[in-house]
Enzyme design. Sequence first.
Site, PDB file in Angstrom:
ATOM      1  N   GLY A  13      24.830  27.852  19.334  1.00 56.37           N
ATOM      2  CA  GLY A  13      25.656  28.054  18.141  1.00 56.37           C
ATOM      3  C   GLY A  13      24.870  28.275  16.867  1.00 56.37           C
ATOM      4  CG  ASN A  15      24.440  34.281  15.892  1.00 57.83           C
ATOM      5  OD1 ASN A  15      24.093  35.059  15.023  1.00 57.83           O
ATOM      6  ND2 ASN A  15      23.865  34.238  17.076  1.00 57.83           N
ATOM      7  NE  ARG A  66      36.203  37.899  33.939  1.00 60.12           N
ATOM      8  CZ  ARG A  66      35.104  37.287  33.512  1.00 60.12           C
ATOM      9  NH1 ARG A  66      35.115  36.663  32.325  1.00 60.12           N
ATOM     10  NH2 ARG A  66      34.007  37.257  34.234  1.00 60.12           N
ATOM     11  CG  MET A  91      27.064  32.935  27.068  1.00 64.84           C
ATOM     12  SD  MET A  91      26.357  34.347  26.194  1.00 64.84           S
ATOM     13  CE  MET A  91      25.337  35.027  27.463  1.00 64.84           C
ATOM     14  NE  ARG A  92      34.372  32.938  31.116  1.00 66.77           N
ATOM     15  CZ  ARG A  92      34.254  33.018  32.436  1.00 66.77           C
ATOM     16  NH1 ARG A  92      33.082  32.830  33.010  1.00 66.77           N
ATOM     17  NH2 ARG A  92      35.297  33.345  33.190  1.00 66.77           N
ATOM     18  CG  ASN A 108      29.773  40.140  20.864  1.00 68.67           C
ATOM     19  OD1 ASN A 108      29.623  38.927  20.888  1.00 68.67           O
ATOM     20  ND2 ASN A 108      29.064  40.974  21.618  1.00 68.67           N
ATOM     21  CG  HIS A 110      24.541  42.672  22.577  1.00 67.69           C
ATOM     22  ND1 HIS A 110      24.810  41.900  23.693  1.00 67.69           N
ATOM     23  CD2 HIS A 110      23.603  43.572  22.947  1.00 67.69           C
ATOM     24  CE1 HIS A 110      24.062  42.330  24.698  1.00 67.69           C
ATOM     25  NE2 HIS A 110      23.325  43.328  24.284  1.00 67.69           N
ATOM     26  N   GLY A 144      35.502  46.672  27.200  1.00 61.30           N
ATOM     27  CA  GLY A 144      34.249  46.796  27.964  1.00 61.30           C
ATOM     28  C   GLY A 144      33.288  45.660  27.644  1.00 61.30           C
ATOM     29  CG  ASP A 146      27.690  43.361  25.125  1.00 57.78           C
ATOM     30  OD1 ASP A 146      26.938  42.963  26.044  1.00 57.78           O
ATOM     31  OD2 ASP A 146      28.340  42.590  24.392  1.00 57.78           O
TER      32      ASP A 146
HETATM   33  C1  GRF Z   1      22.003  34.911  20.536  1.00 61.25           C
HETATM   34  O1  GRF Z   1      20.903  35.792  20.691  1.00 61.25           O
HETATM   35  C2  GRF Z   1      23.295  35.666  20.760  1.00 61.25           C
HETATM   36  O2  GRF Z   1      23.245  37.004  20.302  1.00 61.25           O
HETATM   37  C3  GRF Z   1      23.377  35.624  22.245  1.00 61.25           C
HETATM   38  O3  GRF Z   1      23.047  34.283  22.575  1.00 61.25           O
HETATM   39  C4  GRF Z   1      22.005  33.863  21.659  1.00 61.25           C
HETATM   40  C5  GRF Z   1      22.293  32.458  21.172  1.00 61.25           C
HETATM   41  O4  GRF Z   1      23.321  32.528  20.235  1.00 61.25           O
HETATM   42  N1  GRF Z   1      24.690  35.989  22.737  1.00 61.25           N
HETATM   43  P1  GRF Z   1      23.792  31.184  19.453  1.00 61.25           P
HETATM   44  O5  GRF Z   1      22.525  30.474  19.029  1.00 61.25           O
HETATM   45  O6  GRF Z   1      24.590  30.383  20.455  1.00 61.25           O
HETATM   46  O7  GRF Z   1      24.590  31.673  18.291  1.00 61.25           O
END
Ligand code: GRF
Length: 211
Positions: A13, A15, A66, A91-92, A108, A110, A144, A146
């Site tokens: 987390g 970000n 899902r 990650m889903r 998102n 990436h 899709g 990404d």
């Molecule tokens: C980051 O590089 C993000 O882009 C990828 O997972 C990494 C960790 O992200 N999906 P965070 O620290 O959980 O925000």
Amino acid sequence: MPLDLGVLISGSGTNLGAILAAVADGRLDARVRLVVSNRADAGGLEKARAANVPVRVISHRDYPSREAFDGAVVTALREAGVEWVVLAGFMRVVTPVLLGAFQDRVINIHPALLPAFPGVDAQAQAVEYGVRVSGCTVHFVDPGVDTGPIIAQSAVEVDPEDDRESLARRLLAKEHELLVRVLGWVAEGRVEIEPPREGARRRVRVKRAPG
Ligand code: GRF
């Protein structure tokens, strides 16, 4: 009007942390209304709690599909008054159930210059491939993986000595900066996405700041 954000996480987390810090010190006109993690052990949950942001753990294992999982996430986001959804280390793969509930309002981050290296561990893909420049992308999410319309990208040099960890560390700093910058543009109403056109990719325009 501040953006009412819902942030979906699965891991550390950082970000999310960048968004929370920008909101706290007034650099981002937004409120994080809810943080949803599909994993109870996500480090980002502590970051949310420390910022007094409501959290929900919704495990994808508790749902038969899902779509059913997304339905539960949508209900939680709606109840929290969320208007925009940010996937930050989530990650889903999300489905039209979530995308339809927040039409053109799911973003998102990436860790690669899409369309290069979509999917998981983009940092390792870049190191393995031997690219000399990689970077990160903030994009609208489509069904899709990404593949959605790109809003902004930031480039990072890849050193021959880099391994996955050293590149991931350098990328993260750029991700945090780019994600907060783009959310600021969204808060200012400057991000416009083209209407759908048959057989063509939708592109994004960021209008110049007023004045
Ligand atoms: C980051 O590089 C993000 O882009 C990828 O997972 C990494 C960790 O992200 N999906 P965070 O620290 O959980 O925000």
